[in-house]
Design an enzyme around this catalytic site. Structure first.
Site, short mmCIF file in Angstrom:
data_model
loop_
_atom_site.label_atom_id
_atom_site.label_comp_id
_atom_site.label_asym_id
_atom_site.label_seq_id
_atom_site.Cartn_x
_atom_site.Cartn_y
_atom_site.Cartn_z
N VAL A 17 -2.29 7.05 5.73
CA VAL A 17 -2.96 6.17 6.69
C VAL A 17 -2.88 6.75 8.11
O VAL A 17 -3.88 6.82 8.82
CB VAL A 17 -2.36 4.74 6.66
CG1 VAL A 17 -3.18 3.80 7.53
CG2 VAL A 17 -2.29 4.21 5.22
N ALA A 46 5.08 10.72 15.61
CA ALA A 46 6.43 10.98 15.08
C ALA A 46 6.38 11.15 13.57
O ALA A 46 5.78 10.33 12.87
CB ALA A 46 7.36 9.84 15.45
N LYS A 106 4.16 -3.83 4.76
CA LYS A 106 4.34 -5.16 4.13
C LYS A 106 5.77 -5.38 3.67
O LYS A 106 6.28 -6.49 3.72
CB LYS A 106 3.38 -5.34 2.96
CG LYS A 106 3.53 -4.31 1.84
CD LYS A 106 2.23 -3.66 1.53
CE LYS A 106 2.42 -2.35 0.80
NZ LYS A 106 1.21 -1.57 0.72
N GLU A 130 -2.60 -6.46 10.11
CA GLU A 130 -3.72 -6.70 9.19
C GLU A 130 -3.66 -5.77 7.97
O GLU A 130 -3.97 -6.18 6.84
CB GLU A 130 -5.04 -6.48 9.95
CG GLU A 130 -6.30 -6.79 9.20
CD GLU A 130 -6.42 -8.26 8.80
OE1 GLU A 130 -6.65 -9.09 9.69
OE2 GLU A 130 -6.29 -8.57 7.62
N ILE A 137 -9.39 -5.07 3.99
CA ILE A 137 -10.02 -6.40 4.06
C ILE A 137 -9.50 -7.19 5.26
O ILE A 137 -8.30 -7.40 5.38
CB ILE A 137 -9.75 -7.21 2.77
CG1 ILE A 137 -10.17 -6.42 1.54
CG2 ILE A 137 -10.47 -8.56 2.82
CD1 ILE A 137 -9.79 -7.08 0.22
N GLU A 191 1.72 4.97 -8.80
CA GLU A 191 2.69 6.00 -8.42
C GLU A 191 3.52 6.41 -9.62
O GLU A 191 3.52 5.72 -10.65
CB GLU A 191 3.59 5.45 -7.32
CG GLU A 191 2.82 5.29 -6.02
CD GLU A 191 3.66 4.71 -4.91
OE1 GLU A 191 4.88 4.90 -4.94
OE2 GLU A 191 3.08 4.09 -4.01
N ASP A 202 5.26 -5.80 -4.85
CA ASP A 202 4.34 -5.51 -3.75
C ASP A 202 3.46 -6.75 -3.48
O ASP A 202 3.28 -7.16 -2.33
CB ASP A 202 3.47 -4.30 -4.13
CG ASP A 202 2.36 -4.05 -3.14
OD1 ASP A 202 2.65 -3.48 -2.07
OD2 ASP A 202 1.21 -4.43 -3.41
N LYS A 206 3.15 -9.51 -0.11
CA LYS A 206 1.90 -9.95 0.51
C LYS A 206 1.72 -11.46 0.39
O LYS A 206 1.19 -12.11 1.30
CB LYS A 206 0.73 -9.21 -0.15
CG LYS A 206 0.77 -7.71 0.15
CD LYS A 206 -0.10 -6.94 -0.80
CE LYS A 206 -0.06 -5.45 -0.49
NZ LYS A 206 -0.71 -4.65 -1.53
N GLY A 312 -5.84 3.02 0.41
CA GLY A 312 -6.55 4.26 0.76
C GLY A 312 -6.41 4.51 2.25
O GLY A 312 -6.46 3.57 3.04
P1 NAP Z 1 2.98 8.10 3.66
O1 NAP Z 1 1.76 8.85 3.23
O2 NAP Z 1 4.21 8.19 2.82
O3 NAP Z 1 3.34 8.59 5.15
C1 NAP Z 1 4.52 8.25 5.79
C2 NAP Z 1 4.60 9.02 7.10
O4 NAP Z 1 5.74 8.55 7.82
C3 NAP Z 1 4.79 10.54 6.93
O5 NAP Z 1 4.00 11.22 7.86
C4 NAP Z 1 6.27 10.76 7.22
O6 NAP Z 1 6.57 12.00 7.86
C5 NAP Z 1 6.56 9.65 8.20
N1 NAP Z 1 7.96 9.21 8.11
C6 NAP Z 1 8.56 8.61 7.08
N2 NAP Z 1 9.85 8.36 7.37
C7 NAP Z 1 10.05 8.84 8.62
C8 NAP Z 1 11.18 8.92 9.47
N3 NAP Z 1 12.36 8.45 9.09
N4 NAP Z 1 11.01 9.46 10.72
C9 NAP Z 1 9.82 9.94 11.10
N5 NAP Z 1 8.70 9.91 10.33
C10 NAP Z 1 8.83 9.37 9.10
O7 NAP Z 1 2.67 6.54 3.85
P2 NAP Z 1 1.23 5.81 3.90
O8 NAP Z 1 0.65 5.72 2.55
O9 NAP Z 1 0.42 6.40 5.01
O10 NAP Z 1 1.67 4.33 4.29
C11 NAP Z 1 2.17 4.00 5.58
C12 NAP Z 1 2.41 2.50 5.69
O11 NAP Z 1 1.17 1.81 5.49
C13 NAP Z 1 3.37 1.92 4.65
O12 NAP Z 1 4.12 0.89 5.23
C14 NAP Z 1 2.45 1.38 3.57
O13 NAP Z 1 3.04 0.30 2.85
C15 NAP Z 1 1.30 0.86 4.43
N6 NAP Z 1 0.03 0.78 3.70
C16 NAP Z 1 -0.44 1.87 3.05
C17 NAP Z 1 -1.63 1.79 2.36
C18 NAP Z 1 -2.19 2.99 1.64
O14 NAP Z 1 -3.26 2.87 1.04
N7 NAP Z 1 -1.54 4.14 1.65
C19 NAP Z 1 -2.34 0.57 2.34
C20 NAP Z 1 -1.85 -0.52 3.04
C21 NAP Z 1 -0.64 -0.40 3.72
P3 NAP Z 1 6.36 13.42 7.10
O15 NAP Z 1 4.88 13.54 6.90
O16 NAP Z 1 6.89 14.44 8.03
O17 NAP Z 1 7.12 13.30 5.82
#
Ligand code: NAP
Length: 442
Positions: A17, A46, A106, A130, A137, A191, A202, A206, A312
Site C-alpha cells: 500500500v 520510513a 485494522k 478508512e 470501499i 497468505e 481479520d 473490522k 490490493g
Molecule cells: P507490507 O507490504 O508488509 O509493507 C509494510 C511496510 O512497512 C514495509 O515497507 C516495511 O519496511 C515497513 N515496516 C514494517 N515494520 C517496520 C518497522 N518496524 N520500521 C520501519 N518500517 C517498517 O504491508 P501492506 O500490505 O502495505 O499493509 C500495510 C498496512 O495496511 C497494514 O496495516 C495492513 O493491514 C493495511 N492494509 C493492507 C491492505 C492490502 O491490501 N495490502 C488492505 C487494507 C489494509 P521494509 O519494506 O523495509 O520491510
C-alpha cells in the site's frame, strides 16, 4: 496567484500500500494541491531496509530507518507499516506532536483503538482509517458522516476477501475447504499462514471498528464473537445451495432492542463473525471472488450497500489518499473535526443473546413419527420451524434406508437455538447432526 501552504507528509512503510501512496503523492501532486488547498510534500518514507527493492521507483533520498525523527517533523503522518509496535508508539508520538494521522492498520485499531481515539481527541488532531475496513470501499466516512443524522440498526459485511474467495470457490466448483484454500494461496488471495483470515480474526477486527462507528460506542476485539470458516464442508455448501442459500463469512453488528426475553442479554449490540447462510437473491450473495461489500440497514435511509475491492495496494491507496486530503483540508481550514462520537453507551451483548435463524442438517432414522418428534422438541424450546425438507437415501449395498432432514428455523435467540440443537442430539431417532449454520437475510 497566492502561494499555497505546504504540509509535510511522513509515510511509515513502503510495502504493497505504502509504495502506491508514495507514487500517487508524487505523480498527482498538482491535483492533490488543487483539491486540498495546500501542497502535500512527501517529506520521507520510513522502512526497515532502505535498500530493499520497491514496486515503485522512488527517490532514494526519501528513505530512512529513523521513523521517530520523521514523525516528529510532520503535519500529516500515514502509517502503513502494519503490526502493533512500533506503529502504535509512532502514531501516539505523531499525534502528541500535533500531526493528523491516517492509518490502514485494522489489527492495531481493533486492539487499541480507544487509547488512540482518546489521544487524538486530547491532542485535537484527526485520526482516520478508512483503509482499515474493506480496502478501497468508502464505508467508514459514510457511516460516520453521511449517516450521522440517521440511526443504523444493522450492518452485515463481507469484509475479508480471502474467505469470500474460498467460499465462492467451494460454491461454484464443489471443492472441499482445503482445496479451495490451496487455490486461494496459489493465486495470491491467501497468505502462506492464512490463520488470521480463515479463523475470522481479520474480519473480527473490522467488525469491532464497524460496530464502534455505527453505534457510537467503543467496541473492542473482545466484544466480538468470532467463528471462522474452517469447519464449513463441501456438503454444507451443497445442501445450502439446494435449499436456495449461499454461505458467506459475515461480520455482523446489530442493535437488539427487545429486552426482557428468556435469555441473557436484553438490549445492546451483538457484534459477531461467523459463516452465515444468505438467500441467493440477497444483495450480498452476489459478492463473488475476493470482493468485499457492506450492507447497512438504517431507520430512515433503509437498506444501503457498498461494494468494491477490499484489498490490493492501489485500491487501498485510494482510501488512504481520501483520508489524507480530508485531514489536510481541515488543517487548511483550521482545526480538525471530531473523528468519532462515543455517546451511545450501549452494551456489547454475548453471542447467546444474538437473534438469528439456524439451518440444521440431520441424519435421522427413516421411521414413522420422526418428524413429529423433532417438531415437538423445537416447539418445546420456543423455536419455530420455517422450512423442513426430508430426502430419503438408500444404501445400494445394505439396502438400508436413511433420511436426511434439513430445517431452517425462524429467527430466535441464539441460546434457545443452541439448546434446541443439544436436545435434538439426544433424540433416539437422530443418527447425527450433520450441520448447524446461522442464516441471515430471510
Ligand atoms: P507490507 O507490504 O508488509 O509493507 C509494510 C511496510 O512497512 C514495509 O515497507 C516495511 O519496511 C515497513 N515496516 C514494517 N515494520 C517496520 C518497522 N518496524 N520500521 C520501519 N518500517 C517498517 O504491508 P501492506 O500490505 O502495505 O499493509 C500495510 C498496512 O495496511 C497494514 O496495516 C495492513 O493491514 C493495511 N492494509 C493492507 C491492505 C492490502 O491490501 N495490502 C488492505 C487494507 C489494509 P521494509 O519494506 O523495509 O520491510
Amino acid at each position: 496567484m497566492t502561494e499555497l501552504r505546504t504540509l509535510k507528509v511522513a509515510l511509515l512503510g513502503c510495502g504493497n500500500v505504502g509504495a502506491q501512496v508514495a507514487r500517487i503523492l508524487i505523480d498527482d501532486a498538482d491535483a492533490l494541491a488543487a483539491r486540498t488547498g495546500a501542497r502535500l510534500e512527501l517529506s520521507g518514507i520510513a522502512v526497515r531496509n532502505v535498500d530493499a527493492p520497491r514496486e515503485v521507483d522512488l527517490p532514494r533520498e526519501l528513505f530512512t530507518t529513523d521513523a521517530e525523527l520523521l514523525v516528529k517533523d510532520a503535519d500529516l503522518v500515514i502509517e502503513l507499516m502494519g503490526g502493533i509496535e512500533p506503529a502504535r508508539t509512532l502514531i501516539l508520538t505523531a499525534m502528541r506532536n500535533g500531526a493528523c494521522v491516517v492509518s490502514g492498520n485494522k489489527a492495531l485499531l481493533a486492539q487499541d483503538g480507544p487509547t488512540l481515539y482518546e489521544e487524538a481527541d486530547k491532542a485535537g488532531v484527526q485520526l482516520s482509517y478508512e483503509a482499515a475496513v474493506a480496502g478501497a470501499i468508502p464505508i467508514l466516512r459514510p457511516i460516520r458522516d453521511s449517516l450521522s443524522g440517521d440511526r443504523i440498526t444493522r450492518v452485515l459485511g463481507i469484509v475479508n476477501g480471502t474467505t469470500n474467495f474460498i467460499l465462492d470457490q467451494m460454491d461454484s466448483t464443489g471443492a472441499q475447504f482445503a482445496d479451495a484454500l490451496a487455490e486461494a494461496q496459489r493465486l495470491g488471495y491467501a497468505e502462506a499462514d492464512p490463520t488470521a483470515d480463515i479463523e475470522g480474526y481479520d474480519a473480527a477486527a473490522k467488525a469491532a471498528i464497524l460496530a464502534s462507528l455505527s453505534f457510537h460506542t467503543r467496541f473492542a476485539l473482545e466484544d466480538v464473537s468470532c467463528e471462522g470458516i474452517t469447519a464449513v464442508t463441501a456438503a454444507d455448501i451443497a445442501a445450502a445451495k439446494e435449499a436456495g442459500f449461499v454461505i458467506k463469512l459475515l461480520a455482523i453488528a446489530e442493535k437488539l432492542t427487545d429486552a426482557g426475553t428468556e435469555t441473557e442479554g436484553g438490549a445492546g449490540v451483538s457484534v459477531r463473525v461467523h459463516p452465515t447462510l444468505l438467500p441467493r437473491e440477497h444483495p450480498l450473495a452476489a459478492v463473488r471472488g475476493a470482493f468485499n461489500a457492506v450492507f447497512i440497514e438504517a431507520e430512515n435511509a433503509g437498506e444501503l450497500m457498498f461494494y468494491g475491492q477490499g484489498a490490493g495496494g492501489t485500491p487501498t491507496a485510494s482510501a488512504v489518499l481520501g483520508d489524507l486530503v480530508s485531514a489536510a483540508r481541515r488543517l487548511v481550514l483550521g482545526g480538525p473535526g471530531r473523528t468519532e462520537t462515543t455517546t451511545g453507551h450501549v452494551p456489547a451483548l454475548p453471542i447467546d443473546a444474538s437473534i438469528t435463524s439456524y439451518y440444521i442438517g440431520l441424519d435421522v432414522a427413516d421411521q414413522p413419527g420422526v418428524l413429529a418428534k423433532i417438531a415437538h422438541l423445537f416447539a418445546e424450546h420456543g423455536v419455530s420451524i420455517e422450512i423442513m425438507r426430508q430426502t430419503i437415501h438408500r444404501d445400494a449395498d445394505s439396502n438400508v434406508e436413511s433420511a436426511e432432514l434439513r430445517i431452517v428455523t425462524h429467527r430466535a435467540r441464539e441460546a434457545a437455538l443452541a439448546a434446541t440443537v443439544e436436545a435434538v442430539k439426544g433424540l433416539d431417532v437422530i443418527n447425527s447432526v450433520t450441520s448447524v449454520l446461522r442464516v441471515e437475510g430471510v
